[in-house]
Design a protein around this motif. Structure first.
Motif, PDB file in Angstrom:
ATOM      1  N   LEU A   1      13.201 -10.024   0.676  1.00  0.00           N
ATOM      2  CA  LEU A   1      11.958 -10.357   0.193  1.00  0.00           C
ATOM      3  C   LEU A   1      11.533 -10.619  -0.734  1.00  0.00           C
ATOM      4  CD1 LEU A   1      10.700  -7.973   2.892  1.00  0.00           C
ATOM      5  CD2 LEU A   1      10.991 -11.118   3.121  1.00  0.00           C
ATOM      6  N   VAL A   2      10.859 -11.884  -1.324  1.00  0.00           N
ATOM      7  CA  VAL A   2       9.803 -11.436  -2.802  1.00  0.00           C
ATOM      8  C   VAL A   2       9.124 -11.021  -2.728  1.00  0.00           C
ATOM      9  CG1 VAL A   2       9.757 -13.002  -4.853  1.00  0.00           C
ATOM     10  CG2 VAL A   2      11.466 -13.498  -3.377  1.00  0.00           C
ATOM     11  N   LEU A   3       8.395  -9.661  -3.859  1.00  0.00           N
ATOM     12  CA  LEU A   3       7.398  -9.549  -4.682  1.00  0.00           C
ATOM     13  C   LEU A   3       7.125  -9.500  -5.647  1.00  0.00           C
ATOM     14  CD1 LEU A   3       8.579  -5.577  -3.220  1.00  0.00           C
ATOM     15  CD2 LEU A   3       7.856  -7.748  -2.345  1.00  0.00           C
ATOM     16  N   HIS A   4       5.947 -10.356  -5.634  1.00  0.00           N
ATOM     17  CA  HIS A   4       4.912 -10.358  -6.559  1.00  0.00           C
ATOM     18  C   HIS A   4       5.101  -8.995  -7.291  1.00  0.00           C
ATOM     19  CE1 HIS A   4       3.701 -13.775  -4.626  1.00  0.00           C
ATOM     20  NE2 HIS A   4       4.123 -14.347  -5.525  1.00  0.00           N
ATOM     21  N   TRP A   5       5.467  -8.833  -8.900  1.00  0.00           N
ATOM     22  CA  TRP A   5       5.247  -7.787 -10.225  1.00  0.00           C
ATOM     23  C   TRP A   5       3.165  -7.949  -9.917  1.00  0.00           C
ATOM     24  CZ3 TRP A   5       9.376  -5.405 -12.136  1.00  0.00           C
ATOM     25  CH2 TRP A   5       9.118  -4.495 -13.117  1.00  0.00           C
ATOM     26  N   PRO A   6       3.059  -6.649  -9.985  1.00  0.00           N
ATOM     27  CA  PRO A   6       1.425  -5.773  -9.719  1.00  0.00           C
ATOM     28  C   PRO A   6       0.913  -6.480 -10.830  1.00  0.00           C
ATOM     29  CG  PRO A   6       3.190  -4.453  -8.944  1.00  0.00           C
ATOM     30  CD  PRO A   6       4.109  -4.709  -9.803  1.00  0.00           C
TER      31      PRO A   6
ATOM     32  N   ILE B   1       9.072   1.260  -3.524  1.00  0.00           N
ATOM     33  CA  ILE B   1       9.539   0.405  -3.162  1.00  0.00           C
ATOM     34  C   ILE B   1      10.651  -0.495  -3.216  1.00  0.00           C
ATOM     35  CG2 ILE B   1       9.047  -2.411  -1.840  1.00  0.00           C
ATOM     36  CD1 ILE B   1       6.088  -0.999  -1.676  1.00  0.00           C
ATOM     37  N   ALA B   2      10.780  -1.066  -4.863  1.00  0.00           N
ATOM     38  CA  ALA B   2      12.200  -1.254  -5.591  1.00  0.00           C
ATOM     39  C   ALA B   2      13.172  -0.141  -4.931  1.00  0.00           C
ATOM     40  CB  ALA B   2      11.748  -1.894  -6.483  1.00  0.00           C
TER      41      ALA B   2
ATOM     42  N   GLU C   1       0.923  -1.558  -0.017  1.00  0.00           N
ATOM     43  CA  GLU C   1      -0.016  -0.381  -0.315  1.00  0.00           C
ATOM     44  C   GLU C   1       1.142   1.644  -0.450  1.00  0.00           C
ATOM     45  OE1 GLU C   1      -2.338   0.033   3.128  1.00  0.00           O
ATOM     46  OE2 GLU C   1      -4.424  -1.325   2.083  1.00  0.00           O
ATOM     47  N   SER C   2       1.930   1.368   1.261  1.00  0.00           N
ATOM     48  CA  SER C   2       2.765   2.266   0.407  1.00  0.00           C
ATOM     49  C   SER C   2       4.956   2.088   1.100  1.00  0.00           C
ATOM     50  CB  SER C   2       2.051   3.447   1.864  1.00  0.00           C
ATOM     51  OG  SER C   2       2.633   3.003   3.422  1.00  0.00           O
ATOM     52  N   LEU C   3       5.565   2.543   1.286  1.00  0.00           N
ATOM     53  CA  LEU C   3       6.889   2.659   0.884  1.00  0.00           C
ATOM     54  C   LEU C   3       6.907   1.881   2.863  1.00  0.00           C
ATOM     55  CD1 LEU C   3       9.847   1.923   0.782  1.00  0.00           C
ATOM     56  CD2 LEU C   3      10.049   5.131   0.578  1.00  0.00           C
ATOM     57  N   ASP C   4       5.889   2.965   3.984  1.00  0.00           N
ATOM     58  CA  ASP C   4       6.297   2.696   5.203  1.00  0.00           C
ATOM     59  C   ASP C   4       5.826   1.526   5.469  1.00  0.00           C
ATOM     60  OD1 ASP C   4       7.381   5.624   5.789  1.00  0.00           O
ATOM     61  OD2 ASP C   4       5.633   6.705   5.931  1.00  0.00           O
TER      62      ASP C   4
ATOM     63  N   LYS D   1       3.215   2.477  -9.349  1.00  0.00           N
ATOM     64  CA  LYS D   1       4.545   3.643  -8.327  1.00  0.00           C
ATOM     65  C   LYS D   1       4.730   3.088  -7.321  1.00  0.00           C
ATOM     66  CE  LYS D   1       2.161   7.187 -12.067  1.00  0.00           C
ATOM     67  NZ  LYS D   1       1.550   8.528 -12.221  1.00  0.00           N
ATOM     68  N   VAL D   2       2.900   2.274  -6.568  1.00  0.00           N
ATOM     69  CA  VAL D   2       4.471   2.335  -5.329  1.00  0.00           C
ATOM     70  C   VAL D   2       5.203   1.233  -5.025  1.00  0.00           C
ATOM     71  CG1 VAL D   2       3.272   1.440  -2.761  1.00  0.00           C
ATOM     72  CG2 VAL D   2       2.194   3.238  -4.297  1.00  0.00           C
TER      73      VAL D   2
END
Length: 303
Positions: free
Chosen positions: A273-278, A294-295, A253-256, A289-290
């Protein structure tokens, strides 16, 4: 302890219609590794486009230079170690030694029955997984002219030759996905990294604190499995594939919000940590954009 950020790019887009661009953008954003799922189809994507992991990663290797690549994860559901080892060695060569094999026992979904086999029991799945990893380890390590011969309960090999072997020595790294005792012992013995998604029992109704406690318990069991064979668990990378914990909806939701999440998991010893590409209109929907903020900005905040 430094914390790396990686991404997983699902193979649902044609290469010339957004597929190539995503992998190249992932490298531009500075992700440590870009993974993809190794399935024949997956859940809500089953009735839509879905491309193979090995060709996708081969293409990605050709259009990137620095970022590592990998599967998250491969399973025995539809693969045999002998031909798969040849593909892995080829991927490692084409990528210039940038490939990591994420490997797990697999589940009971479409992949488990697409070849018309009966679904395996949990015990048989664990037995196959153990044999799969053991034979892959030999095939990728023993690259001499005598080849590898093996006669197991589920898999066999006769003088399987894998010359010239992996670029990475003694073989390309394994990231072993596991939460149960047998899988954790495999991670301790064969893994250069351990992968978890958290506790699936908490997916629907759990809390963030319950998830933290469950993951802490998994990490402690991994440490115990390492100690049994005289290995220091601190020598294994610890990877969390995000998107399956109770706080998944707030994660991007946000960088914070992400920095808070990442900091709490770094305290558990995670190194990646692995993030799913949106992907819009899916469980992995997020603001691009968020995600990119983060990246690029979270690593500095996390030290």
């Amino acid at each position: 302890m430094s914390l790396r950020l990686s991404t997983v790019i699902l193979p649902y887009r044609r290469w010339n219609e957004g597929g190539r661009a995503a992998w190249q953008r992932a490298e531009e954003l500075g992700f440590h590794t870009a993974y993809t799922y190794d399935h024949l189809s997956w859940r809500s994507f089953r009735d839509g486009p879905w491309f193979g992991a090995v060709p996708t990663l081969t293409a990605a290797a050709a259009v990137t230079q620095r970022m590592r690549l990998g599967t998250l994860v491969t399973s025995p559901n539809f693969r045999h170690p002998v031909p798969f080892a040849k593909e892995l060695i080829s991927l490692d060569d084409i990528s210039g030694g940038r490939f990591t094999l994420g490997v797990g026992a697999g589940g009971n979904g479409f992949d488990a029955t697409v070849l018309r086999q009966e679904p395996w029991t949990p015990r048989e799945r664990a037995d196959r997984f153990a044999e799969f990893v053991q034979l892959l380890d030999r095939l990728l390590t023993e690259d001499g002219k005598e080849g590898v011969s093996y006669e197991g309960h589920f898999y066999s090999a006769h003088e399987a030759r894998n010359i010239p072997g992996c670029v990475q020595r003694p073989r390309l790294p394994f990231a072993v996905a596991a939460t149960g005792p047998r899988g954790l012992r495999l991670a301790a013995r064969y893994g250069q990294a351990w992968v978890t998604t958290g506790d699936p029992r908490l997916y629907e109704n759990g809390t963030s604190e319950q998830s933290i406690q469950a993951i802490r318990g998994q990490a402690e069991k991994l440490a115990d499995a390492c100690a049994e064979i005289g290995r220091d668990a601190r020598g294994l990378d610890k990877i969390l594939l995000t998107g399956f914990t109770p706080d998944r909806g707030r994660l991007l939701e946000s960088l914070d919000a992400f920095v808070d999440f990442a900091g709490r998991h770094r305290e558990l010893g995670f190194t990646e940590l692995v993030l799913h590409w949106p992907i819009s209109d899916s469980d992995f929907a997020a603001d691009q954009k968020v995600f990119e903020q983060i990246a690029t900005e979270a690593p500095d905040q996390l030290g």
